[in-house]
Design a protein around this motif. Sequence first.
Motif, mmCIF file in Angstrom:
data_model
loop_
_atom_site.group_PDB
_atom_site.id
_atom_site.type_symbol
_atom_site.label_atom_id
_atom_site.label_comp_id
_atom_site.label_asym_id
_atom_site.label_seq_id
_atom_site.Cartn_x
_atom_site.Cartn_y
_atom_site.Cartn_z
ATOM 1 N N SER A 289 -57.353 20.550 -1.037
ATOM 2 C CA SER A 289 -58.302 20.436 0.062
ATOM 3 C C SER A 289 -59.011 21.761 0.261
ATOM 4 N N GLY A 290 -60.329 21.722 0.135
ATOM 5 C CA GLY A 290 -61.127 22.917 0.369
ATOM 6 C C GLY A 290 -61.868 22.891 1.682
ATOM 7 N N GLU A 291 -61.783 21.789 2.409
ATOM 8 C CA GLU A 291 -62.506 21.639 3.668
ATOM 9 C C GLU A 291 -61.595 21.601 4.875
ATOM 10 N N GLU A 292 -60.318 21.286 4.674
ATOM 11 C CA GLU A 292 -59.375 21.167 5.772
ATOM 12 C C GLU A 292 -58.138 22.016 5.486
ATOM 13 N N SER A 293 -57.527 22.489 6.545
ATOM 14 C CA SER A 293 -56.261 23.197 6.404
ATOM 15 C C SER A 293 -55.130 22.195 6.200
ATOM 16 N N ALA A 307 -48.981 6.786 4.289
ATOM 17 C CA ALA A 307 -49.022 8.184 3.864
ATOM 18 C C ALA A 307 -47.650 8.602 3.351
ATOM 19 N N SER A 308 -47.620 9.253 2.192
ATOM 20 C CA SER A 308 -46.360 9.668 1.575
ATOM 21 C C SER A 308 -46.062 11.117 1.923
ATOM 22 N N PRO A 309 -44.854 11.428 2.396
ATOM 23 C CA PRO A 309 -44.504 12.823 2.687
ATOM 24 C C PRO A 309 -44.290 13.652 1.433
ATOM 25 N N ASP A 310 -44.176 13.023 0.251
ATOM 26 C CA ASP A 310 -43.935 13.749 -0.994
ATOM 27 C C ASP A 310 -45.229 14.142 -1.700
ATOM 28 N N LEU A 311 -46.370 13.850 -1.118
ATOM 29 C CA LEU A 311 -47.645 14.254 -1.718
ATOM 30 C C LEU A 311 -47.755 15.768 -1.704
ATOM 31 N N LEU A 312 -48.119 16.349 -2.850
ATOM 32 C CA LEU A 312 -48.247 17.803 -2.973
ATOM 33 C C LEU A 312 -49.633 18.220 -2.501
ATOM 34 N N LEU A 313 -49.683 19.147 -1.559
ATOM 35 C CA LEU A 313 -50.925 19.573 -0.930
ATOM 36 C C LEU A 313 -51.161 21.048 -1.217
ATOM 37 N N LEU A 334 -55.164 14.635 -10.092
ATOM 38 C CA LEU A 334 -55.613 15.765 -9.272
ATOM 39 C C LEU A 334 -56.759 15.297 -8.396
ATOM 40 N N VAL A 335 -56.659 15.546 -7.097
ATOM 41 C CA VAL A 335 -57.714 15.199 -6.140
ATOM 42 C C VAL A 335 -58.315 16.501 -5.614
ATOM 43 N N VAL A 336 -59.624 16.658 -5.716
ATOM 44 C CA VAL A 336 -60.327 17.851 -5.239
ATOM 45 C C VAL A 336 -61.318 17.422 -4.164
ATOM 46 N N ASP A 337 -61.119 17.918 -2.961
ATOM 47 C CA ASP A 337 -61.955 17.564 -1.813
ATOM 48 C C ASP A 337 -62.497 18.859 -1.188
#
Length: 625
Positions: A289-293, A307-313, A334-337
């Motif tokens: 995430s490049g737009e949100e903390s 929503a999965s708690p194991d998602l890597l952020l 890979l997700v790039v936002d």
Amino acid sequence: MASSKGSKSKKPKVTFLCGDCGEDFPQWFGQCPNCKEWNTLKEYRPPAETEGPSRGSGGSLLSRSRGSGFFEGDRAARGAAFGDRSPRRSPFSAGSSSDRDSAFKGTEPGAAKAEPASSAAANPTAANPAASNAAASNPAAESSPANSPANSPDAAASFAATPPTPRNEAANEDPTETRVFHESNTANSQSSGPHRPAADGPPGMDEFGKHHLDSLPPESTLVRLGDVPASAIPRLETGIREMDRILGGGLVPGSVVLIGGDPGIGKSTLLLQAASRLVTGGARVLYVSGEESASQVRIRSQRLRDASPDLLLHTETNLERVIDVVEELRPHVLVVDSIQTAYLPAVGSAPGSVSQVRESALALIEAAKSLDMAVLLVGHVTKEGTIAGPKTLEHMVDAVLHMEGERYQHYRILRSIKNRFGSVDELGVFEMVESGLQEVANPSQIFLSEHTAGAVGSVVSASLEGTRSLLMEVQALAGDAKYGTPQRLATGYDRRRLEILLAVLDKRTSQELSKKDVFVNIAGGLRVVEPGVDLGVLLAVASSVTERPPHPDQVAVGEVGLGGEIRRISHPERRIAEMARLGYKRALLPLANVRDLGDEREGVRLQGAATVYDALDLGLQGGHR
């Protein structure tokens, strides 16, 4: 004087890039000579070339990566190439894959397994006795610059992090467990590229990870077309049926998908839901995430039901750091936002500029192809509705999806504009609810739920969106113009196409429209570009002008030509099947299609119209007179 002139550094060459077509020119033009768009040329200064290969100190990352094999070379060679960059311990390098997986889930890995990895990183020669003996027998070689600690392969390997132990080599683990990546040729994989860790995953994940390694020659790019295996490409399903159908069955390994849409339309919500379901299915997903903390993403995920708690952020905009983490983690997706907030320090321009977007996209594409990793990119749009950045961005990626719909309505439409692994113009419908985006299994019924059968100015038509037939309500309102120039407005339909239909209706029939305001709306927030809806729009306008209602159980489909003829439509069988499923008994079609299909199909009576005059007689109650 000659020496002083020769010693002066040359100024960097300035070019001008078009933000629409991506072409570059040596001078600025108000209108792009290639695409003929105005005020799209922006000044671009290429980054200065440097002597050393150090990344981040100037020069384009991708210009070096293609020549030096940045994404394909050995991990130790890349570490040595970085030279003066201080080593830093990676959080993804300690222990076996089970330890690493437990660290991601918040549990503490075994100390007995982590200690050898850390000691090996601190003392490379201890982990390699052969290298230690060679150094002891040859003191001169140890002090030589080529074998100095900063340039030794072992030191570089310790910088790049020790690869985790494969699952079948770890203690107390079943060697028959499913693997994500192909590891049959261990010697070849160690010499040609970094070691790929195994991970837990559902059945079928093995084929997803090893597809390219099995099907393509490892060292040659020249291959006969007949020698390429014709096996089906394994796909990774996102768990969202509408999204998988639009993508052609799921994500393809090594593919890059670009998703655009207006602000607040639901792009980030859709990808967060897809990433969570992928993690639940056993895939390793990294969400950048490049737009949100991180806390903002966490707050947004709390309202999602799945929503999965194991998602890597990872909250980062520097792509060099992102790629470092990707190389260590080796995610499946890979997700790039978003791509407009990502940047490369080597490119001397601001994030979101033409050069940054292009170079950043190229870096992610290189990573996706070399690591067999699917990449999902979020793209901003301009005020005209097109994806921001150079037009070449859409040419570079494998698929382009666009999310549309009114921000203040419940429904969102995801449409495929480009897809190298499936059909284009596919359409998926979602409903925005409190817990996120919910799939709509029967969109035709949703869009017709408030339709009043037989109402004046309301006609049901059928559009073919990709492989799906969709029934919709076309509304029209015509009234006397209050000003000198009558208004022609359309929502969800091309206004220029509406002007053509009004001219045909005025010329080929007895309708007088030159002094009437005409408004057309596609109910439900749909946007239609298929010409098969022309007949429905024309009947709705004529119904409003003459105050004659259409038949309540009728669907009108056909393309209208300038001569007033009703032209043939494609795939009428799919449209008729959708009509029959929703209970409609009559279909007004072009006469050419009715001759091919007969008078009845699947319980639906087929009526053929050759001209606009015939269509008004058959489509409106009492005719058009």
